[in-house]
Structures are given as C-alpha cells and as structure tokens.
Scaffold this motif. Structure first.
Motif, PDB file in Angstrom:
ATOM      1  N   ARG A  54       0.816  -1.210   0.000  1.00 46.82           N
ATOM      2  CA  ARG A  54       0.000   0.000   0.000  1.00 46.82           C
ATOM      3  C   ARG A  54       0.861   1.277   0.000  1.00 46.82           C
ATOM      4  N   LYS A  55       1.957   1.247   0.785  1.00 43.56           N
ATOM      5  CA  LYS A  55       2.854   2.414   0.868  1.00 43.56           C
ATOM      6  C   LYS A  55       3.405   2.773  -0.512  1.00 43.56           C
ATOM      7  N   ALA A  56       3.875   1.744  -1.225  1.00 44.62           N
ATOM      8  CA  ALA A  56       4.463   1.979  -2.550  1.00 44.62           C
ATOM      9  C   ALA A  56       3.382   2.417  -3.538  1.00 44.62           C
ATOM     10  N   VAL A  57       2.184   1.823  -3.422  1.00 40.75           N
ATOM     11  CA  VAL A  57       1.077   2.191  -4.317  1.00 40.75           C
ATOM     12  C   VAL A  57       0.719   3.655  -4.107  1.00 40.75           C
ATOM     13  N   ASN A  58       0.609   4.068  -2.842  1.00 43.53           N
ATOM     14  CA  ASN A  58       0.276   5.466  -2.577  1.00 43.53           C
ATOM     15  C   ASN A  58       1.358   6.409  -3.094  1.00 43.53           C
ATOM     16  N   ALA A  59       2.614   5.987  -2.949  1.00 44.96           N
ATOM     17  CA  ALA A  59       3.714   6.820  -3.455  1.00 44.96           C
ATOM     18  C   ALA A  59       3.580   6.979  -4.964  1.00 44.96           C
ATOM     19  N   LEU A  60       3.291   5.874  -5.639  1.00 46.16           N
ATOM     20  CA  LEU A  60       3.157   5.893  -7.091  1.00 46.16           C
ATOM     21  C   LEU A  60       1.979   6.772  -7.526  1.00 46.16           C
ATOM     22  N   LEU A  61       0.861   6.642  -6.792  1.00 46.40           N
ATOM     23  CA  LEU A  61      -0.331   7.401  -7.162  1.00 46.40           C
ATOM     24  C   LEU A  61      -0.152   8.892  -6.907  1.00 46.40           C
ATOM     25  N   SER A  62       0.761   9.243  -5.992  1.00 43.58           N
ATOM     26  CA  SER A  62       0.926  10.663  -5.684  1.00 43.58           C
ATOM     27  C   SER A  62       1.832  11.366  -6.697  1.00 43.58           C
ATOM     28  N   LEU A  63       2.476  10.600  -7.595  1.00 42.83           N
ATOM     29  CA  LEU A  63       3.327  11.241  -8.597  1.00 42.83           C
ATOM     30  C   LEU A  63       2.455  12.028  -9.568  1.00 42.83           C
ATOM     31  N   PRO A  64       2.823  13.279  -9.835  1.00 39.46           N
ATOM     32  CA  PRO A  64       1.957  14.118 -10.664  1.00 39.46           C
ATOM     33  C   PRO A  64       2.049  13.826 -12.156  1.00 39.46           C
ATOM     34  N   GLU A  65       3.110  13.148 -12.616  1.00 37.30           N
ATOM     35  CA  GLU A  65       3.263  13.014 -14.063  1.00 37.30           C
ATOM     36  C   GLU A  65       2.172  12.163 -14.684  1.00 37.30           C
ATOM     37  N   LYS A  66       1.747  12.587 -15.860  1.00 38.11           N
ATOM     38  CA  LYS A  66       0.646  11.904 -16.527  1.00 38.11           C
ATOM     39  C   LYS A  66       1.170  10.725 -17.325  1.00 38.11           C
ATOM     40  N   ASN A  67       2.380  10.871 -17.851  1.00 35.38           N
ATOM     41  CA  ASN A  67       2.938   9.832 -18.702  1.00 35.38           C
ATOM     42  C   ASN A  67       3.779   8.888 -17.852  1.00 35.38           C
TER      43      ASN A  67
END
Ligand code: UDP
Ligand code: MG
Length: 315
Positions: free
Chosen positions: A161-174
């Motif tokens: 979950r920690k890594a998923v949240n980190a990934l989802l918080s990245l602003p880049e669209k691509n």
C-alpha cells in the motif's frame, strides 16, 4: 485479515476474463487472505466489459472499471491501482501469461515484509525474432539511460500500500509503470516466472505500437537523448577543427580549389544531424506540452463493484 487486490488491465480479452476469474479465485481462496480482482476495461471493442459485469454480478470479490476509450495499458494499471483497496496490489496481465501461482509466491514474500516484489522473466516465452530483437534493444537503451536493469523486467509486480500510494501521488501523466515501481524504492525483492503462452486471443502490440511505446517511455524516463545532441555537437566540433586546419594549410600553400566532395558531404552530414537533433528536442517539447495541459490519465465511464453499478465514476 489483510486484503490483496489483483489488478488486471484488459483490452479485447473477452475469451480470457472468465478463465482469469476462475484461476485466480481458485488459487487465492486457498490462501489466508481476503482478495479482490480489479478488472480495468481499457476501451475494448469486443465483449470484454459485458464479461466483466457478468462476473461481477453477485460476486463481491470482483470490481470492474471501464474507460471511455482505449487509454493504454499504463493508464489502465494506474486506474486499477487507484481503485484497489488492498493492503497490497498485484498487477498482472489478464491473458494469464503471468502465472497465478507466482501471485501466491509474491504474496508470501509480502507477508515476510517485502514491500515491492518484482516479477522477473526467466524466459521470454515464444516471440518472433524481430520482436525479441526490438524488445532487447529497447531494454538495453532503457537500462543504460535509467541505470535500472530492465532486460527481464515485466509489469507483473506486487506493491505494498505504501508503494502504491507513493506511485499514485506522482503528478506526471505519462507514467512508465515498469520503471517507476523500482524508482519509488522500498524494500524490494524479485521472483522469477516463466512467461506462459497466451490462453486465448492475440497480443495487443504491433511492432509499430511497441516502437511508439519505447520512444514514449525512454523520453518520459530519461533525458539522455537530449545529451546525445550535445555529444554529437562535440564530435562535429572536433571534426570542424581538424578540417579547418586542413583547409587553412591548403589555402596558404595555394592548393585550395579541390575539396568540393568534402563540402557536399559535410552539408549532408550537418544537415541530417541538425534535423535529428531538432526532432529529439521537438519530441521532448511535445511531452512537456502534453504534461502542461494536465489532462487526466484516463476517463472512466462505468464502475461496477460486486454487482452494484456506480455510473458517476468519473475521474
Ligand atoms: N492491454 C491494455 N491496453 C492496451 C493493450 C494491452 O490494457 O492498450 C492489456 C492486455 O489486455 C493484457 C496486457 O495489457 O492484459 C498485456 O497485453 P498483451 O498480452 O497484448 O501484451 P504481450 O503479453 O503480448 O506483451
Ligand atoms: Mg500477453
């Protein structure tokens, strides 16, 4: 009990949905965990979404998300991660080329405390020569540009979950999932798996779409091509110094009439290098432009969860 979410991006996979549900249910219900399957219908043109809704009817383990059109596998993965509620998420192909037994192996590693478990290809399965060659070249370039070894990497991964949240918080669209999941760090390990034959249907990637995918991901993850421009410039400068010296010597020794071939060759060479360089810069400019517009990664038209539909699942 902890919850594991399995995310399955699906594009024209009508023959595989039922099989995937069957195989994964069978495998996961033997484990001491709660589980859910999140199917993301990436704008399929066949009956994929009907199959997903049929499976979700009255089955609380299944959630389906449907895109308004085909947004690509990366977008489907991100949508799945955003929808999943699990304490850990596994991303896998729904054509069952990623073996369900490996999911269990990943789960056990997660239970031992690992936060990212990468699926690493032991063999690449059956591929055409050209495909293997192109894929090999792409990964060599990617690996040296990003300094992350990706020659055997796949989109088959488990993330806490920690890594998923980190990934989802990245602003880049691509987003390039394969590389970003190692970029986020965390306690990582890997498991090897053999790529299976596709259960049904055909691969969704043509050589052309793979080439586009390669270029998009290299430029989204690395600015090395821009440095190549500088590097080429330096080489040309050295060449220029050498030729200037030769030209001057000829001029002063009175033998300066010849050398038209050199002029033509130089114009051709410089011209093509300049155009290639402009193209590379233009490509980055286009990427910046796209990011700047800030359009969403995907648009959701429908969400179904254990038989209940939520039509305003827009994002
Ligand atoms: N996929 C997707 N959107 C696309 C292309 C593919 O969601 O635009 C999914 C596809 O349904 C499958 C996975 O991505 O679950 C891998 O695709 P495929 O099997 O065609 O790729 P290959 O295994 O040949 O690399
Ligand atoms: Mg496949």
């Amino acid at each position: 009990m902890s919850l594991i979410s399995v995310i399955l991006p699906s594009y024209n996979e009508e023959e595989n949905i039922h099989r995937a549900v069957e195989r994964l249910s069978e495998t996961l219900s033997r484990e001491e965990v709660d589980w859910e399957l999140v199917f993301v219908n990436d704008g399929s043109r066949d009956g994929t979404w009907q199959r997903i809704t049929e499976e979700a009817k009255g089955n609380p383990h299944i959630t389906g998300v449907s895109f308004s059109r085909n947004f690509g596998k990366e977008a489907a993965i991100m949508a799945g991660l955003a929808t999943a509620k699990g304490d850990c998420c596994v991303v896998m192909d729904c054509d069952l080329q990623h073996p369900p037994e490996t999911v269990v192996e990943m789960l056990h590693l997660w239970q031992q405390g690992y936060e990212v478990v990468e699926g690493v290809k032991r063999s690449r399965g059956r591929e055409s020569r050209l495909h293997a060659l192109l894929a090999g070249t792409f990964y060599r370039i990617m690996s040296s540009a990003t300094r992350i070894d990706m020659s055997r990497a796949s989109d088959f991964k488990l993330m806490d979950r920690k890594a998923v949240n980190a990934l989802l918080s990245l602003p880049e669209k691509n987003a390039f999932f394969r590389a970003l999941s190692s970029w986020v760090g965390f306690k990582t390990t890997s498991v090897e798996f053999d790529v299976r034959e596709r259960e049904a249907g055909t691969s969704k990637w043509s050589s052309r779409s793979l080439a586009a995918y390669a270029i998009r991901n290299i430029t989204s993850f690395s600015s090395a091509p821009l440095q190549i421009v500088t590097f080429l410039g330096l080489i040309m400068l050295l060449l220029a110094v050498a030729l200037s010296i030769q030209t001057l010597i000829r001029y002063f020794s009175g033998t300066a009439v010849e050398g038209f071939t050199t002029v033509i060759l130089l114009i051709l060479l410089i011209g093509s290098l300049l155009m290639i360089s402009l193209g590379i810069i233009g490509y980055y400019l286009a990427q910046i432009y796209k990011e700047l517009k800030g359009r969403p990664r995907y648009l959701i038209s429908e969400v179904i969860s254990g038989g209940t539909e939520n039509p305003d699942g827009t994002k």
